[in-house]
Design a protein around this motif. Sequence first.
Motif, PDB file in Angstrom:
ATOM      1  N   THR A   1       0.874  -1.117   0.052  1.00  0.00           N
ATOM      2  CA  THR A   1       0.022   0.018   0.055  1.00  0.00           C
ATOM      3  C   THR A   1       0.840   1.121   0.081  1.00  0.00           C
ATOM      4  O   THR A   1       0.602   2.222  -0.698  1.00  0.00           O
ATOM      5  CB  THR A   1      -0.962   0.041   1.338  1.00  0.00           C
ATOM      6  N   ALA A   2       1.845   1.488   0.841  1.00  0.00           N
ATOM      7  CA  ALA A   2       2.655   2.622   0.973  1.00  0.00           C
ATOM      8  C   ALA A   2       3.632   2.706  -0.359  1.00  0.00           C
ATOM      9  O   ALA A   2       3.759   3.688  -0.785  1.00  0.00           O
ATOM     10  CB  ALA A   2       3.890   2.341   2.184  1.00  0.00           C
ATOM     11  N   LEU A   3       3.948   1.450  -0.964  1.00  0.00           N
ATOM     12  CA  LEU A   3       4.765   1.693  -2.112  1.00  0.00           C
ATOM     13  C   LEU A   3       3.772   2.321  -3.335  1.00  0.00           C
ATOM     14  O   LEU A   3       4.272   3.244  -4.330  1.00  0.00           O
ATOM     15  CB  LEU A   3       5.184   0.352  -2.553  1.00  0.00           C
ATOM     16  N   ALA A   4       2.443   1.646  -3.393  1.00  0.00           N
ATOM     17  CA  ALA A   4       1.711   2.089  -4.399  1.00  0.00           C
ATOM     18  C   ALA A   4       1.235   3.720  -4.086  1.00  0.00           C
ATOM     19  O   ALA A   4       1.089   4.484  -5.095  1.00  0.00           O
ATOM     20  CB  ALA A   4       0.183   1.424  -4.379  1.00  0.00           C
ATOM     21  N   GLU A   5       1.150   4.031  -2.940  1.00  0.00           N
ATOM     22  CA  GLU A   5       0.936   5.476  -2.726  1.00  0.00           C
ATOM     23  C   GLU A   5       2.075   6.516  -3.248  1.00  0.00           C
ATOM     24  O   GLU A   5       1.754   7.542  -3.681  1.00  0.00           O
ATOM     25  CB  GLU A   5       0.529   5.698  -1.105  1.00  0.00           C
ATOM     26  N   GLU A   6       3.133   5.918  -2.768  1.00  0.00           N
ATOM     27  CA  GLU A   6       4.338   6.756  -3.133  1.00  0.00           C
ATOM     28  C   GLU A   6       4.577   6.756  -4.785  1.00  0.00           C
ATOM     29  O   GLU A   6       4.735   7.775  -5.078  1.00  0.00           O
ATOM     30  CB  GLU A   6       5.732   6.279  -2.699  1.00  0.00           C
ATOM     31  N   ALA A   7       4.268   5.619  -5.582  1.00  0.00           N
ATOM     32  CA  ALA A   7       4.261   5.845  -7.043  1.00  0.00           C
ATOM     33  C   ALA A   7       3.278   6.844  -7.551  1.00  0.00           C
ATOM     34  O   ALA A   7       3.571   7.493  -8.417  1.00  0.00           O
ATOM     35  CB  ALA A   7       4.022   4.154  -7.370  1.00  0.00           C
ATOM     36  N   GLY A   8       1.942   6.823  -6.813  1.00  0.00           N
ATOM     37  CA  GLY A   8       0.954   7.608  -7.500  1.00  0.00           C
ATOM     38  C   GLY A   8       1.548   9.021  -7.131  1.00  0.00           C
ATOM     39  O   GLY A   8       1.163   9.879  -7.702  1.00  0.00           O
ATOM     40  N   ARG A   9       2.423   9.412  -6.095  1.00  0.00           N
ATOM     41  CA  ARG A   9       3.074  10.972  -5.921  1.00  0.00           C
ATOM     42  C   ARG A   9       4.094  11.073  -6.544  1.00  0.00           C
ATOM     43  O   ARG A   9       4.675  12.244  -6.943  1.00  0.00           O
ATOM     44  CB  ARG A   9       3.345  10.957  -4.289  1.00  0.00           C
ATOM     45  N   GLY A  10       4.702   9.982  -7.113  1.00  0.00           N
ATOM     46  CA  GLY A  10       5.722  10.267  -8.031  1.00  0.00           C
ATOM     47  C   GLY A  10       7.298  10.355  -7.290  1.00  0.00           C
ATOM     48  O   GLY A  10       8.290  11.075  -7.812  1.00  0.00           O
ATOM     49  N   GLY A  11       7.362  10.201  -6.062  1.00  0.00           N
ATOM     50  CA  GLY A  11       8.365  10.717  -5.198  1.00  0.00           C
ATOM     51  C   GLY A  11       9.125   9.261  -4.960  1.00  0.00           C
ATOM     52  O   GLY A  11       8.871   8.359  -5.375  1.00  0.00           O
ATOM     53  N   GLY A  12      10.572   9.515  -4.447  1.00  0.00           N
ATOM     54  CA  GLY A  12      11.161   8.585  -4.114  1.00  0.00           C
ATOM     55  C   GLY A  12      10.686   7.671  -2.905  1.00  0.00           C
ATOM     56  O   GLY A  12       9.747   8.139  -2.066  1.00  0.00           O
ATOM     57  N   ALA A  13      11.554   6.715  -2.427  1.00  0.00           N
ATOM     58  CA  ALA A  13      11.076   5.843  -1.358  1.00  0.00           C
ATOM     59  C   ALA A  13      11.216   6.738  -0.043  1.00  0.00           C
ATOM     60  O   ALA A  13      12.064   7.351   0.377  1.00  0.00           O
ATOM     61  CB  ALA A  13      11.998   4.545  -1.224  1.00  0.00           C
ATOM     62  N   SER A  14      10.191   6.460   0.838  1.00  0.00           N
ATOM     63  CA  SER A  14      10.005   7.446   1.891  1.00  0.00           C
ATOM     64  C   SER A  14      10.661   6.505   3.041  1.00  0.00           C
ATOM     65  O   SER A  14      10.892   5.281   2.844  1.00  0.00           O
ATOM     66  CB  SER A  14       8.635   7.578   2.504  1.00  0.00           C
ATOM     67  N   PRO A  15      10.990   6.982   4.301  1.00  0.00           N
ATOM     68  CA  PRO A  15      11.417   6.125   5.343  1.00  0.00           C
ATOM     69  C   PRO A  15      10.599   5.099   5.818  1.00  0.00           C
ATOM     70  O   PRO A  15      11.319   4.109   6.008  1.00  0.00           O
ATOM     71  CB  PRO A  15      11.716   7.277   6.516  1.00  0.00           C
ATOM     72  N   ARG A  16       9.407   5.320   5.670  1.00  0.00           N
ATOM     73  CA  ARG A  16       8.274   4.394   6.187  1.00  0.00           C
ATOM     74  C   ARG A  16       8.505   3.075   5.255  1.00  0.00           C
ATOM     75  O   ARG A  16       8.508   2.001   5.721  1.00  0.00           O
ATOM     76  CB  ARG A  16       6.771   4.843   5.890  1.00  0.00           C
ATOM     77  N   VAL A  17       8.494   3.425   3.814  1.00  0.00           N
ATOM     78  CA  VAL A  17       8.684   2.270   2.768  1.00  0.00           C
ATOM     79  C   VAL A  17       9.972   1.363   2.970  1.00  0.00           C
ATOM     80  O   VAL A  17      10.175   0.368   3.183  1.00  0.00           O
ATOM     81  CB  VAL A  17       8.654   2.816   1.495  1.00  0.00           C
TER      82      VAL A  17
END
Length: 76
Positions: A18-34
């Motif tokens: 879920t977190a990976l899909a949310e980040e892909a939607g935002r177009g950002g890099g990997a967050s500390p949470r991911v």
Amino acid sequence: MLIPHPAVLRRLVEEYETALAEEAGRGGGASPRVEDLAYTLCVSTGTRNVGRALEAAHRLLAAIPQRSETPEIGVR
């Protein structure tokens, strides 16, 4: 190797995906949470690569019968 409880492993996989899909939607890099979730998946499955960790997690979850989500504790 220790095997994580199925409910814990299932939740971890779901949170990571879920977190990976949310980040892909935002177009950002990997967050500390991911990154934390990826690391925890690797440790939980005894792997060093998140792709292999996901494969191992899905394999472990597929091999476990879908019974109770809570571990049974105690002697009967």
